[in-house]
Design an enzyme around this catalytic site. Sequence first.
Site, short mmCIF file in Angstrom:
data_model
loop_
_atom_site.label_atom_id
_atom_site.label_comp_id
_atom_site.label_asym_id
_atom_site.label_seq_id
_atom_site.Cartn_x
_atom_site.Cartn_y
_atom_site.Cartn_z
N LYS A 42 2.26 4.58 1.38
CA LYS A 42 2.32 5.10 2.75
C LYS A 42 1.91 6.57 2.68
O LYS A 42 2.66 7.43 2.23
CB LYS A 42 3.74 4.96 3.32
CG LYS A 42 3.84 5.34 4.78
CD LYS A 42 5.18 4.90 5.36
CE LYS A 42 5.24 5.13 6.86
NZ LYS A 42 5.16 6.54 7.24
N CYS A 45 14.33 46.84 -11.59
CA CYS A 45 15.43 47.68 -12.06
C CYS A 45 14.84 48.64 -13.07
O CYS A 45 14.08 48.23 -13.96
CB CYS A 45 16.48 46.80 -12.72
SG CYS A 45 17.54 47.67 -13.86
N GLU A 99 0.84 -1.21 0.00
CA GLU A 99 0.00 0.00 0.00
C GLU A 99 0.86 1.24 0.00
O GLU A 99 1.93 1.25 0.61
CB GLU A 99 -0.85 0.04 1.29
CG GLU A 99 -1.87 -1.04 1.38
CD GLU A 99 -2.31 -1.29 2.82
OE1 GLU A 99 -1.99 -0.48 3.71
OE2 GLU A 99 -2.98 -2.31 3.04
N CYS A 101 20.67 48.38 -9.19
CA CYS A 101 20.61 47.09 -9.87
C CYS A 101 22.00 46.45 -9.86
O CYS A 101 22.98 47.10 -10.23
CB CYS A 101 20.13 47.30 -11.31
SG CYS A 101 20.33 45.85 -12.35
N CYS A 107 23.29 46.64 -13.77
CA CYS A 107 23.55 47.87 -14.53
C CYS A 107 23.63 49.11 -13.63
O CYS A 107 23.84 50.21 -14.12
CB CYS A 107 22.48 48.06 -15.60
SG CYS A 107 20.88 48.52 -14.89
N TYR A 133 -6.59 1.72 6.36
CA TYR A 133 -5.53 0.75 6.07
C TYR A 133 -5.40 -0.37 7.09
O TYR A 133 -4.58 -1.24 6.90
CB TYR A 133 -4.19 1.42 5.85
CG TYR A 133 -3.70 2.32 6.97
CD1 TYR A 133 -3.45 1.82 8.25
CD2 TYR A 133 -3.47 3.67 6.73
CE1 TYR A 133 -2.99 2.64 9.25
CE2 TYR A 133 -3.01 4.51 7.74
CZ TYR A 133 -2.78 3.98 9.00
OH TYR A 133 -2.33 4.79 10.00
S1 IVH Z 1 -0.12 0.35 8.85
C1 IVH Z 1 0.93 -1.69 12.66
N1 IVH Z 1 -0.55 1.34 6.48
O1 IVH Z 1 2.59 5.22 8.84
C2 IVH Z 1 0.72 -1.05 11.34
N2 IVH Z 1 0.37 2.79 8.13
O2 IVH Z 1 5.01 4.64 10.63
C3 IVH Z 1 0.52 0.38 11.47
N3 IVH Z 1 0.75 5.06 7.36
O3 IVH Z 1 1.36 5.93 11.98
C4 IVH Z 1 0.27 1.17 10.32
N4 IVH Z 1 0.00 4.80 5.32
O4 IVH Z 1 0.11 6.94 10.06
C5 IVH Z 1 -0.09 1.59 7.70
N5 IVH Z 1 -1.02 2.09 4.32
C6 IVH Z 1 -0.57 2.33 5.55
C7 IVH Z 1 -0.11 3.60 5.95
C8 IVH Z 1 0.36 3.78 7.25
C9 IVH Z 1 0.51 5.66 6.19
C10 IVH Z 1 1.34 5.75 8.52
C11 IVH Z 1 0.52 5.63 9.78
C12 IVH Z 1 1.46 5.17 10.84
C13 IVH Z 1 2.80 5.32 10.21
C14 IVH Z 1 3.71 4.21 10.67
#
Ligand code: IVH
Length: 699
Positions: free
Chosen positions: A138, A449, A136, A431, A434, A248
Amino acid sequence: MSDQPSLFDDIPDEPSEKQKQTGGVLAERVQELHKLLHEANHAYYVMDDPSIPDAQYDRLFHELKDIEAGSPEYFSPDSPTQRVGAAPLSQFEQVTHEVAMLSLDNAFNSDDLADFDKRLKKLVVLKEGVAEYACEPKLDGIAVSLLYESGILVRAATRGDGSVGENITQNIKTVSSIPLKLMGTGHPDVLEVRGEVYMPKAGFDAFNQRAIANDEKPFVNPRNAAAGSLRQLDSKITASRPLEFCCYSLGRVEGAEMPAKHSEILNQFSQWGFKTNPESKVVKGVEGLLEYYQQLEAKRNQLAYEIDGIVYKINDIELQQTLGFTGRAPRWAIARKFPAQEEMTLLEDVEFQVGRTGAVTPVARLTPVFVGGVTVSNATLHNMDEVERLNVCIGDTVIIRRAGDVIPQIVKVVMEKRPADAKAISLPELCPVCESHVERMEDEAVARCTGGLVCAAQRKEAIKHFASRKALDIDGLGDKIVEQLVDEEKIKSFLDLYRLKHDDIANLERMGDKSAQNLLAAIEASKNTTFAKFLYALGIREVGVATAQSLVNHFLDIRTLVKADFDALIEVEDVGPIVAKYILQFFSEPHNQEIIDGLLNIGIQWPAIEQKSEADQPLLGKTFVVTGTLSSMGRDQAKQYLQSLGAKVAGSVSAKTSGLIAGEKAGSKLTKAQDLGIDVFDEAALLDLLSAHGINHET
Ligand code: IVH
């Protein structure tokens, strides 16, 4: 407290006597309004596919609000009206997470990912020998936990330190992509959904532009924007921010079986009305991890939201449970980070650059730093207002941000690191090129200028503009050549270009006989042009390609144009009082008159423009916008065709737009046009439109 009744006050547990007697019909209507509005919200915010027109949504919404205001007994906490914000809080309550909200270990390269995969295989026996991973994006926002009881959102909390967060329920209810009530069936008695609240890039840019225009503080990045918007005690402020939510993971669950795989849980969430990430994918083994990284990294800049990496998770929930946790992070997941888009560096010096129209721009010279995938050693500070806004000095440590292909920006000064001898940045009086006076008009952010074409910097930029593709299009007259020719005083004005001799060019660095010949031929060829290109090439302030074309359409020949007075100029579409003033100033300057006469005398010419009758301009009065990539022609070509039929071509979509020409990869303009109900033409429809008016474009 305000005089307005708070929707949270006096919510009755039981129906009132009045409701019992007369409420039957009204209660049904309230139910119906909830259903209609929840469905419309889901279609619009989660599926990106509106189901009813905005106006109808507004009518239903106000009907419900009116009922709730008149009869508070019909209010319920999952009412769609909660999206607009409730009475301000004095502080956030604390919330203890029953299942801790963990963070993730990081991987910074392919080796780290291979180690992660190896580690797993040592700890568990995999059915097929390779692990199945859910991948996924992040998201770069803030993590929130949403608690539903019997399908109704009852509490939302921030992650906090992982075990205790803050209760942000009122604010979360204003985020339209979060269901206040779950859709579908089979809801657990208790369900905790976790995910990220984030601010998409377009909303972030628009918010910051507005903040700067109103002398307010912009956010440093979309993540701060999301965090700052959620930590508002007044949820009406949160409601005004363009936030989204994407889920997520699963937290607590009671009273229902959840699917055995993470990817299936996300599908289930989607059926219950949540937004899940369409870029998510299930892959196998370490090869799958690496391939997904390549694919997503290539897409990163095109995504509508910021991501700072990828999260890889073992897909099988039982395996996740077997693997468990170490301290603060699960063993079954890892975050592969992308190169950072923000870094700290030292602002060593500030130099002032002079542009084509004399704008004197402060440019920061930085200790080189690797950020957003490139080494950055300069960043524009735009103007003195920006210097003041950032409160930046020479010697400061600054945060540089380079997101996507956007030019690097200084977003913040690290005040704690300011040295005692930090030097204030001041606008030079003269300037730097110039030595003419630099002046700053009262209501302008930009200083200029006053040297005009006496200034070598302005001369260089003016000549580069004159020779550029959309102007006289002199092939081979690159920036470096122009700079040398001006430095060696071979050209002082546009006219001198046409007086260059073979040796003037052949003796320049990296030029030879052949390239000199080619360049001379290109200069000669540029004499045959169009009136609009010539006008644009002159470099009159605020006269871009479209305005030049409008002036040409209106005045038809240059003699009429140079004699036009203020009243005649503001008759032209696209020309307001400010632009009219610049045009008048330009043509009344004797030096410019000499240059125009000179250019016409050495043979610059264009085909005469005939007055078009209304019949020749079937699209007169219509305004089009062209966006996306067209396969059979460039956007400029499409614009010219439309203009030749009398249409106006604008840069942005508004209620006045008659039609949007949308090629491949059309983005926000297409969405806006659809929202406004404006006709959208794809490339085939454009070709049909042109051919219906006698233009048969060869593809
Ligand atoms: S899973 C135990 N999935 O990343 C699993 N986190 O450093 C916990 N985050 O605080 C998180 N996208 O805010 C997960 N697809 C995703 C995510 C995600 C962003 C952020 C989340 C978490 C941080 C972890």
